[in-house]
Design an enzyme around this catalytic site. Structure first.
Site, PDB file in Angstrom:
ATOM      1  CD  GLN A  34      -7.245  -4.287   3.770  1.00  0.00           C
ATOM      2  OE1 GLN A  34      -8.014  -5.092   4.150  1.00  0.00           O
ATOM      3  NE2 GLN A  34      -7.339  -3.048   3.530  1.00  0.00           N
ATOM      4  CE  LYS A  74      -7.448   0.452   5.734  1.00  0.00           C
ATOM      5  NZ  LYS A  74      -8.161   0.875   4.504  1.00  0.00           N
ATOM      6  CB  CYS A 115      -3.835   3.641  -1.460  1.00  0.00           C
ATOM      7  SG  CYS A 115      -5.120   4.716  -1.329  1.00  0.00           S
ATOM      8  CG  ASP A 163       0.411  -2.021   5.865  1.00  0.00           C
ATOM      9  OD1 ASP A 163      -0.410  -2.193   6.840  1.00  0.00           O
ATOM     10  OD2 ASP A 163       0.229  -1.637   4.746  1.00  0.00           O
ATOM     11  CG  HIS A 165      -1.908   1.000   1.208  1.00  0.00           C
ATOM     12  ND1 HIS A 165      -1.599   2.143   1.812  1.00  0.00           N
ATOM     13  CD2 HIS A 165      -3.141   0.910   1.164  1.00  0.00           C
ATOM     14  CE1 HIS A 165      -2.847   2.867   1.909  1.00  0.00           C
ATOM     15  NE2 HIS A 165      -3.727   2.030   1.413  1.00  0.00           N
TER      16      HIS A 165
END
Ligand SMILES: Cc1ncc(COP(=O)(O)O)c(C=O)c1O
Ligand SMILES: Cc1ncc(COP(=O)(O)O)c(C=O)c1O
Lengths: 140, 401, 401, 140
Positions: C195, C218, C355, C192, C115
């Site tokens: 997700q 999220k 993104c 990261d 991302h």
């Protein structure tokens, strides 16, 4: 105002007004630890001399609220003469007591017992703890 | 005054407690609570990237809020950057301008009235660039004056970072005159408006400030949202601080390019719910009128001061406060002892250094208590405050403090 | 499956629309909405500094949330930093570690699956320090493999910044093996997890990652709050990024000192309401069980894929997706044309580059549509999605695309 | 699906499939402006040749959705031969029309009128505007 009276017990006020073992000494054999609590302006330094596993001297200096000052004074008086092991046990127990956590009622907190009133004032737990946390750090 | 017309809008005030801690964070009117709720309950979409209805509506509300903010402070919408808070905004300026533009020997003017969030970012810049921090000498009352400012302003001055209203003293800085002078020396001026925005009309065009920051949560709005205003010419030229989703125009393995301001300064998903809540807060303030707010606060403040002045055994540090802030101590009683008494009586004050240690140093105190007045406060609240101060003085005297 | 037991908890889902955009931002269960509401409606106090009841309760909830987060990811509470978002957390690492520790010639490993919020902060570090960015070669499917990682790992590697789950492909990175290898070269690894956190068990001790970031919004939580995990040994040693209220221990005109981690990384008033809402989100996820969530998502995903595979005229880019993300295009139809069709049918998908332009480049496309599945999605939702895809294919073919 | 049919009018599809004035020329006398919209992947460049206040040529290149591509094509065809002043007026009027703002119905938008359907699709306003905004920048 019964709650507040539980906090400001006579012994506490007495130690606040006549602190024992106040002032540091210049001696490299002492271990020193300082803690500041910037939001309330507390600033406490504890100085401890350990010889052969026994706390020979314990001193304090600083400024802050009556609870933090008195608890430093009570601490020093209580710790002098104790073994490091005993002292740590007592300090942990005290810290648990004021934080309203489980603690061993069989361990004698002596005069420090008077700080049990702090439990009703969660916002003041830090005040009652700061000297004792600093003390523990001098033993490390 | 008997019937405060606004108090009913604040659902927090139901248990008989009185709230004198607005300078730390304000209460929220029902309309703000509902605006936040509306986002979570009915929309819950991300912005700028969706095509479905909730996403389109959310994007519209988000950008409409930017216009509402711009109108509120007389800026252009593209000069309005959403941030986490005043602190985040002031830090951003210290990064995008301070660390980039300052060099050894340059000078930064601040004051001892600064909140840590207005001072520490520049202490960091000074440390990293070799620039020098200079303090405006406060006058006897503890105020920033234009005269004293002139004494530290010179050719080396590159940045002036000052509070518009002090969160301890409640004084209004003569910031417009200071900005005019600073600009004569090509210095930029960063205004910390965290305690001004809810009390006085803030007009960035009239002030001609270069940057100005404030927080939603102190002006009846949500936590997690702040505004950084920056003059467009500066924003256009400066690099972003944070990099990520949504702030870029084109991303490539080697080089990337950024969107125009303000978007290049808003990386990733922003605090959408809080943005929407901020609009409701501004609407609420605009509906009352900032002048009416100021008048109400001034009235209640005067009423309080008149009575507190009669009490012996306390020291008030800022009798000339202009924004409803009263800082005081009970003589010989550390503020953290005193404050517990007030908490027991359900009078919400604050004790400590108020993230402004330099002014405590200047006052020669370790800490103090602070009562801050806002629209929901009444004469009756003040009566309770005054009564509690009296009782506290007596209580601690009896204890032997 | 007929009766999705969780759908009723999400008040957004009442107008018959179906939501397949969780990867952009998730819907919020009623409990999260209420936690935020509780703060604004009943508490509305600032933390760490108040003595009155609302302030004490708020502080307790705020710090309890830190423990809840720590427990959720198997960290220690003092390793949990509140941030605005994943983006803010990843940028913070690039400042406090990247810009401070990296030098010319050092290497930073990333991937084209990143991302922008995981890639751009390191592109900035590379530009400013002279470090070099190296890309892991993705395999045919577009996956990061341990083998390919080994090829770019070497003595010069100082930082590895990788996504745990790609927001376009939905693949799970073999991050644990990568971290083990990276540590053999004394490189630190930043994960990261934006997700990953809502789909699979994230265990920072088991992974042994150095930093890990995610966002509340999220994972069923509020906007404006993110978490940055950092190993305590690193946090202890590193300097803060932002300076201001509450993060300092002592402030003086010349030098100041900071609190211990994590507090030194939290400057000024944090997004208190969102922190409290995040706790409710974690509780909600924990009550269901992350494994059950994963199973549900997998089932619905398989069901969707089976049908979409039958439709000719579309291209699916990630048939091996492991977290309910389906990225696809209708052949010859720009995704922004297609998405309007879905919006009209009240099927909330996302179109664009998500993104993540580098993976679009890698796929050789300008943009794509993405459907992302979460617990509130049902087979019936999928049927509507599939039916709409079919209609869209037909509609655009007839138009002559 | 009447709404969508309003958007995808025949003329638009025709321009999308057979774009006029596509491709740039290498000539320093042309003014060029490029706009990217990263979230949707639109990327449009407009090139304009102005001689004596008259738009002699107008060209475009790029990629994006059918609306952005077709509107670029329609734009170039419409603008060639217009005076700069006229062109600006038309462009402003067009941009107001697609953004659902007030606009002057007396100004003839010619074929560009077909983009009025965009008004019902707020999320697509940008698609219909991007070429026209770029065009305006070539006149500056
Ligand atoms: C993989 C990934 N990383 C980072 C981000 C950035 O998260 P946020 O926008 O909440 O900062 C996202 C979401 O947009 C994402 O999907
Ligand atoms: C004058 C002033 N500046 C800055 C701040 C920092 O604001 P925040 O904590 O919302 O970042 C405050 C409030 O704490 C303040 O009173």
């Amino acid at each position: 105002m019964t709650g507040l009276d539980n906090l400001y017990r006579e012994i506490i006020m007495e130690h606040y007004k006549n602190p024992r073992n106040k002032g540091l000494v210049e001696n490299q054999d002492y271990r020193l630890f300082r803690i500041k609590n910037p939001s309330c302006g507390d600033d406490i330094t504890i100085q401890t001399l350990v010889v052969d596993g026994i706390i020979k001297d314990c001193r304090h200096i600083g400024h802050g609220c009556s609870i933090s000052m008195a608890s430093a004074s009570v601490l020093t008086e209580l710790m002098i003469g104790k073994s490091v092991e005993e002292a740590e046990k007592i300090a942990d127990n005290y810290l648990n007591m004021v934080a309203n956590k489980e603690y061993d009622e069989n361990i004698d907190l002596e005069e420090a017992e008077v700080f049990s009133g702090v439990r009703q004032f969660p916002a003041r737990i830090k005040c009652a703890s700061i000297a004792w946390v600093a003390f523990k750090d001098t033993l490390k | 005054m008997m019937n405060n017309p606004w108090k009913k809008d604040f659902p927090q005030l139901t248990d008989g407690s009185v709230y004198f801690d607005t300078a730390a964070t304000s209460l929220k009117p029902q309309s703000v609570i509902e605006a936040v709720n509306h986002y979570y309950h009915d929309l819950s979409a991300n912005i700028h990237r969706g095509m479905y209805e909730a996403a389109v509506i959310t994007t519209e509300l988000y950008e409409r809020t930017r216009e509402t903010v711009a109108h509120f402070i007389n800026a252009n919408p593209e000069e309005v950057i959403y941030t986490r808070s005043t602190t985040a905004g002031l830090n951003m300026v210290s990064y995008i301008y301070g660390l980039e533009k300052l060099n050894e020997g340059d000078e930064i003017i601040v004051s001892e009235l600064e909140h840590h969030s207005s001072f520490l970012p520049w202490q960091n810049v000074a440390k990293k660039t070799g620039a020098l921090i200079r303090f405006i000498e406060l006058n006897q009352e503890g105020r920033i004056t234009v005269e004293a400012f002139k004494k530290v302003l010179n050719d080396k001055t590159k940045v002036v970072a000052l509070t518009y209203v002090s969160n301890v003293m409640g004084y209004i800085t003569p910031i417009k005159e200071i900005i005019e002078l600073a600009h004569q020396y090509q210095a930029i001026v960063i205004v910390d408006a965290a305690q001004a925005i809810q009390h006085i009309k803030v007009d960035v065009k009239d002030l001609d400030c270069d940057f100005l920051a404030f927080s939603g949560h102190k002006m009846l709005g949500p936590t997690g949202i702040g505004i950084l205003f920056g003059k467009y010419a500066l924003l256009k030229e400066l690099d972003p601080m944070e990099y990520g989703g949504d702030m870029n125009e084109d991303v490539n393995k080697d080089v990337s390019t950024w969107k125009e301001a303000p978007f290049k300064f808003e990386a990733g998903t922003m605090p959408i719910a809080s943005v929407l809540g901020l609009e409701a807060a501004i609407r609420y303030i605009e509906n009352i009128g900032i002048q009416n707010i100021h008048e109400h606060v001034t009235k209640v403040h005067r009423y309080a001061l008149a009575q507190l002045n009669q009490i012996s055994g306390i020291t008030i540090y800022n009798k000339g406060s202009e924004t409803g802030i009263i800082s005081f101590n009970i003589d010989n009683v550390p503020s953290h002892d005193a404050i517990t008494f007030f908490a027991e009586k359900k009078v919400a004050l604050r004790a400590g250094q108020h993230c402004a240690k330099l002014i405590c140093d200047w006052l020669g105190i370790y800490s103090c208590m602070r009562a801050s007045i806002y629209i929901y406060n009444t004469y009756k609240d003040v009566d309770l405050l005054v009564e509690t101060v009296k009782q506290a003085v007596e209580y601690f005297q009896e204890l032997g403090f």
